[in-house]
Design an enzyme around this catalytic site. Structure first.
Site, PDB file in Angstrom:
ATOM      1  N   LYS A 144       0.877  -1.180   0.000  1.00  0.00           N
ATOM      2  CA  LYS A 144       0.000   0.000   0.000  1.00  0.00           C
ATOM      3  C   LYS A 144       0.913   1.228   0.000  1.00  0.00           C
ATOM      4  O   LYS A 144       1.451   1.619   1.035  1.00  0.00           O
ATOM      5  CB  LYS A 144      -0.881  -0.020   1.262  1.00  0.00           C
ATOM      6  CG  LYS A 144      -2.206   0.691   1.143  1.00  0.00           C
ATOM      7  CD  LYS A 144      -2.132   2.169   0.791  1.00  0.00           C
ATOM      8  CE  LYS A 144      -1.744   3.034   1.962  1.00  0.00           C
ATOM      9  NZ  LYS A 144      -1.592   4.467   1.605  1.00  0.00           N
ATOM     10  N   GLY A 152       6.993   5.408   8.345  1.00  0.00           N
ATOM     11  CA  GLY A 152       6.171   6.616   8.373  1.00  0.00           C
ATOM     12  C   GLY A 152       6.284   7.304   9.721  1.00  0.00           C
ATOM     13  O   GLY A 152       7.310   7.198  10.402  1.00  0.00           O
ATOM     14  N   GLY A 170       2.598   4.820  13.220  1.00  0.00           N
ATOM     15  CA  GLY A 170       3.290   3.610  13.670  1.00  0.00           C
ATOM     16  C   GLY A 170       2.616   2.988  14.887  1.00  0.00           C
ATOM     17  O   GLY A 170       2.505   1.763  14.995  1.00  0.00           O
ATOM     18  N   GLU A 172       9.693   1.711  11.074  1.00  0.00           N
ATOM     19  CA  GLU A 172      10.765   2.687  10.843  1.00  0.00           C
ATOM     20  C   GLU A 172      10.111   4.061  10.870  1.00  0.00           C
ATOM     21  O   GLU A 172       9.378   4.417   9.948  1.00  0.00           O
ATOM     22  CB  GLU A 172      11.443   2.374   9.508  1.00  0.00           C
ATOM     23  CG  GLU A 172      12.824   2.962   9.418  1.00  0.00           C
ATOM     24  CD  GLU A 172      12.808   4.369   8.895  1.00  0.00           C
ATOM     25  OE1 GLU A 172      12.648   5.310   9.710  1.00  0.00           O
ATOM     26  OE2 GLU A 172      12.934   4.521   7.677  1.00  0.00           O
ATOM     27  N   CYS A 218      14.012  10.289   6.571  1.00  0.00           N
ATOM     28  CA  CYS A 218      13.934   9.833   7.966  1.00  0.00           C
ATOM     29  C   CYS A 218      15.278   9.948   8.655  1.00  0.00           C
ATOM     30  O   CYS A 218      15.350  10.239   9.835  1.00  0.00           O
ATOM     31  CB  CYS A 218      13.416   8.402   8.018  1.00  0.00           C
ATOM     32  SG  CYS A 218      14.248   7.306   6.885  1.00  0.00           S
ATOM     33  N   GLU A 268      10.881  16.007  14.886  1.00  0.00           N
ATOM     34  CA  GLU A 268      11.185  15.765  13.472  1.00  0.00           C
ATOM     35  C   GLU A 268      10.420  16.786  12.624  1.00  0.00           C
ATOM     36  O   GLU A 268       9.189  16.831  12.655  1.00  0.00           O
ATOM     37  CB  GLU A 268      10.769  14.341  13.081  1.00  0.00           C
ATOM     38  CG  GLU A 268      11.179  14.009  11.662  1.00  0.00           C
ATOM     39  CD  GLU A 268      10.874  12.559  11.282  1.00  0.00           C
ATOM     40  OE1 GLU A 268       9.726  12.127  11.462  1.00  0.00           O
ATOM     41  OE2 GLU A 268      11.793  11.870  10.794  1.00  0.00           O
TER      42      GLU A 268
HETATM   43  P1  NDP Z   1       1.972   8.729   7.844  1.00  0.00           P
HETATM   44  O1  NDP Z   1       2.753   8.014   8.860  1.00  0.00           O
HETATM   45  O2  NDP Z   1       0.547   8.993   8.162  1.00  0.00           O
HETATM   46  O3  NDP Z   1       2.008   7.955   6.451  1.00  0.00           O
HETATM   47  C1  NDP Z   1       2.922   6.926   6.151  1.00  0.00           C
HETATM   48  C2  NDP Z   1       2.205   5.778   5.447  1.00  0.00           C
HETATM   49  O4  NDP Z   1       1.228   5.217   6.324  1.00  0.00           O
HETATM   50  C3  NDP Z   1       1.440   6.212   4.194  1.00  0.00           C
HETATM   51  O5  NDP Z   1       1.494   5.173   3.237  1.00  0.00           O
HETATM   52  C4  NDP Z   1       0.024   6.374   4.736  1.00  0.00           C
HETATM   53  O6  NDP Z   1      -0.948   6.302   3.728  1.00  0.00           O
HETATM   54  C5  NDP Z   1      -0.056   5.201   5.683  1.00  0.00           C
HETATM   55  N1  NDP Z   1      -1.087   5.296   6.714  1.00  0.00           N
HETATM   56  C6  NDP Z   1      -1.681   6.402   7.216  1.00  0.00           C
HETATM   57  N2  NDP Z   1      -2.587   6.064   8.169  1.00  0.00           N
HETATM   58  C7  NDP Z   1      -2.580   4.708   8.272  1.00  0.00           C
HETATM   59  C8  NDP Z   1      -3.265   3.760   9.079  1.00  0.00           C
HETATM   60  N3  NDP Z   1      -4.177   4.127   9.980  1.00  0.00           N
HETATM   61  N4  NDP Z   1      -2.978   2.453   8.919  1.00  0.00           N
HETATM   62  C9  NDP Z   1      -2.054   2.050   8.026  1.00  0.00           C
HETATM   63  N5  NDP Z   1      -1.375   2.899   7.220  1.00  0.00           N
HETATM   64  C10 NDP Z   1      -1.623   4.218   7.345  1.00  0.00           C
HETATM   65  O7  NDP Z   1       2.741  10.094   7.523  1.00  0.00           O
HETATM   66  P2  NDP Z   1       2.196  11.389   6.780  1.00  0.00           P
HETATM   67  O8  NDP Z   1       2.216  11.158   5.329  1.00  0.00           O
HETATM   68  O9  NDP Z   1       0.887  11.834   7.390  1.00  0.00           O
HETATM   69  O10 NDP Z   1       3.311  12.459   7.194  1.00  0.00           O
HETATM   70  C11 NDP Z   1       3.258  13.106   8.446  1.00  0.00           C
HETATM   71  C12 NDP Z   1       4.627  13.143   9.100  1.00  0.00           C
HETATM   72  O11 NDP Z   1       5.135  11.827   9.244  1.00  0.00           O
HETATM   73  C13 NDP Z   1       5.721  13.861   8.319  1.00  0.00           C
HETATM   74  O12 NDP Z   1       5.693  15.232   8.538  1.00  0.00           O
HETATM   75  C14 NDP Z   1       6.957  13.223   8.846  1.00  0.00           C
HETATM   76  O13 NDP Z   1       7.355  13.857  10.042  1.00  0.00           O
HETATM   77  C15 NDP Z   1       6.556  11.813   9.152  1.00  0.00           C
HETATM   78  N6  NDP Z   1       6.967  10.852   8.111  1.00  0.00           N
HETATM   79  C16 NDP Z   1       8.070  10.097   8.340  1.00  0.00           C
HETATM   80  C17 NDP Z   1       8.508   9.236   7.369  1.00  0.00           C
HETATM   81  C18 NDP Z   1       9.740   8.410   7.578  1.00  0.00           C
HETATM   82  O14 NDP Z   1      10.385   8.014   6.631  1.00  0.00           O
HETATM   83  N7  NDP Z   1      10.071   8.101   8.796  1.00  0.00           N
HETATM   84  C19 NDP Z   1       7.844   9.108   6.077  1.00  0.00           C
HETATM   85  C20 NDP Z   1       6.656   9.918   5.946  1.00  0.00           C
HETATM   86  C21 NDP Z   1       6.261  10.755   6.936  1.00  0.00           C
HETATM   87  P3  NDP Z   1      -1.517   7.654   3.066  1.00  0.00           P
HETATM   88  O15 NDP Z   1      -0.359   8.554   2.843  1.00  0.00           O
HETATM   89  O16 NDP Z   1      -2.125   7.170   1.815  1.00  0.00           O
HETATM   90  O17 NDP Z   1      -2.489   8.205   4.053  1.00  0.00           O
END
Ligand code: NDP
Length: 486
Positions: free
Chosen positions: A180, A233, A238, A255, A289, A388
């Site tokens: 996904k 994410g 997480g 992660e 990240c 972050e």
């Molecule tokens: P999220 O953690 O919400 O998104 C990461 C992934 O999780 C996306 O594929 C998202 O899908 C999916 N997701 C969201 N909600 C759920 C759920 N309830 N169950 C399962 N999967 C889910 O991050 P955001 O895109 O909202 O970004 C917000 C903040 O997160 C950023 O500002 C940053 O600080 C951090 N981030 C950190 C990352 C890293 O590499 N460590 C990567 C991305 C973000 P979808 O996007 O389709 O909603």
């Protein structure tokens, strides 16, 4: 955009080897963050599509995919890597348009994806069990087996690299995957599935369901047919993923980002350090990240480092991804607002902006642009030095001596990556031991790099390891066989 219009069914899911529209027919609009204009539609997958994908994955395990030998899987995965190299220009353009990544950086991500497939393809038949000396009359050995169906939730910042490190490793161990991607970044995930399919990956071994995280993502992480979850994410999501997985007692790799420091001592080779200090903060517009968002500098070289980093910052240009500037836009207007929120806190506090980059003359008005910003004299307790930001913002913090450096470095909730710059061998070893972090780089720094290097977090940066051989252990389970032969 001509490239994916003709080659990619961008508003479909890829399930059981077929390009299928989402069951309820809904679509999500995708925007080009360089211009703020609509790029295309993608599928809005829901729990019904996830059900189909998980069934297809299970059928693949029970069918052709499950019958393949490790050597056959390795050959196929290597072939996919070769084909990715053949289509680098296509993949790089898709990524640049989709997430706003400058073309050269998008190209490097495609090369990294190919490299993951090359590395894991070669490793497929080199993961062995053990024989264990036991009691008289027994042969005891261990078998490394796939978990079964693995779920992969991939964010928008490095789609290709994260697909490589998680899906690549999972397929290598014989799992069947349901991916996904983030709704802001699913084009290269679909392109990856297309390439894998054309290389002969058995149907159902890889399924891609684009859609919203709270719908398709949540359905995948709580699905009873999923046997392992890999998530990259935010911390907040997480937590939800781990809670969902705990209901089904399913292992999870998390992660969750970081606030990684690079620590510069008085005896450091500053000429060598400088590009690592800057690049690890502004690469992918800081949406990394393992970005080195904190630069800790010992007081004897503090002014020198601040001046030289500032000089480098003033040369950074920000513009549309396809123009291949130092930085592109952020992934979305939403992300721009998050980063601007942090920066306005800097303006109202007693923090000094040491330097910023510059926008190109022809900057599109509606793009999600933010200037790279270097902040100096930041207190280690300030939210800018603890949270972050996930944008092109680095803070410089002065320190005196090893003890204080360690205390500041370990003073956040995170622990993903750290860099140490010193010529003193004893200090290198002490720092490597003292810093709580999944990776430590001494006199270098590799934000996001290193296909071969195990990677993962401490504390709120998460748990589990991906990349390198460690990922292959993580994407498999161990069975012990005690065979009494009399
Ligand atoms: P999220 O953690 O919400 O998104 C990461 C992934 O999780 C996306 O594929 C998202 O899908 C999916 N997701 C969201 N909600 C759920 C759920 N309830 N169950 C399962 N999967 C889910 O991050 P955001 O895109 O909202 O970004 C917000 C903040 O997160 C950023 O500002 C940053 O600080 C951090 N981030 C950190 C990352 C890293 O590499 N460590 C990567 C991305 C973000 P979808 O996007 O389709 O909603």
């Amino acid at each position: 955009m001509t490239a994916f219009d003709t080659k990619l069914k961008n508003d479909h899911c890829f399930i059981d080897g077929n390009w299928v529209p989402p069951v309820d027919g809904q679509k999500i609009e995708l925007f080009d963050p360089s211009f703020g204009t609509k790029l295309c539609d993608i599928a809005q997958g829901t729990s019904e599509d996830i059900d189909l994908a998980v069934d297809a994955a299970q059928n693949a395990l029970d069918g052709d995919w499950g019958q393949m030998t490790a050597a056959e899987r390795g050959r196929l995965i290597s072939k996919i890597g070769m084909e990715i190299l053949n289509r680098i220009d296509w993949l790089a353009e898709l990524e640049a348009r989709d997430v706003g990544k400058p073309l050269t950086q998008a190209r490097n991500d495609a090369i990294a994806l190919a490299r993951y497939m090359e590395f894991y393809g070669g490793a497929a038949d080199k993961i062995h069990g053990q024989t264990i000396p036991y009691m008289q009359g027994y042969n005891v050995y261990t078998l490394r087996e796939p978990h079964g169906v693995t779920g992969h939730i991939v964010p928008w910042n490095y789609p290709m690299q994260i697909i490589g490190r998680s899906v690549g490793a999972a397929l290598t161990m014989g799992n069947a995957c349901v991916l996904k991607p983030a709704e802001e970044a699913c084009l290269t995930a679909l392109a990856f599935a297309k390439i894998a399919d054309e290389c002969g990956l058995p149907k159902g071994a890889l399924n891609v369901v684009p859609g919203y995280g709270h719908e398709a993502g949540a359905a995948l992480t709580s699905h009873k047919g999923v046997n392992h979850i890999s998530f990259t994410g935010s911390v907040a999501t997480g937590v939800k993923v781990q809670q969902a997985a705990s209901e089904n007692i399913v292992p999870v790799t998390l992660e969750l980002g970081g606030k990684s420091p690079q620590i510069v001592f008085n005896d450091a080779d500053i000429d060598r350090a400088l590009p690592f200090l800057v690049n690890a903060g502004i690469q992918n517009a800081g949406q990394t990240c393992s970005a080195a968002s904190r630069i800790l500098v010992e007081r004897g070289v503090y002014d020198d480092v601040v001046n030289r980093m500032s000089e480098a910052y003033r040369k950074l240009s920000v513009g549309p991804a396809m123009g291949d500037h130092s930085l592109g836009p952020l992934v979305s207007k939403r992300q721009k607002e998050i980063v601007e929120g942090f920066l306005s806190a800097a303006e109202t506090g007693d923090i000094t902006i040491s330097a910023q980059g510059h926008f190109t003359d022809d900057l599109p008005e509606d793009g999600a642009y933010v200037l790279p910003t270097l902040l100096k004299d930041v207190s280690p307790d300030h939210p800018l030095a603890k949270d972050e930001i996930f944008g092109p913002v680095q803070v410089i913090i002065p320190f005196d001596g090893e003890e204080e450096a360690i205390s500041i470095a370990n003073g956040t909730d995170y622990g993903l990556v750290a860099g140490v710059w010193t010529e003193n061998g004893g200090r290198q070893m002490r720092m490597a031991k003292a810093i709580k972090s999944g990776q430590i780089f001494i006199n270098n720094y590799g934000a996001g790099g290193g296909v071969e290097l195990p990677f993962g977090g401490h504390g709120k940066s998460g748990h589990g390891r991906e990349k390198g051989f460690e990922a292959l252990y993580g994407f498999s389970t161990l069975k012990t066989v005690a065979n009494w032969h009399g």
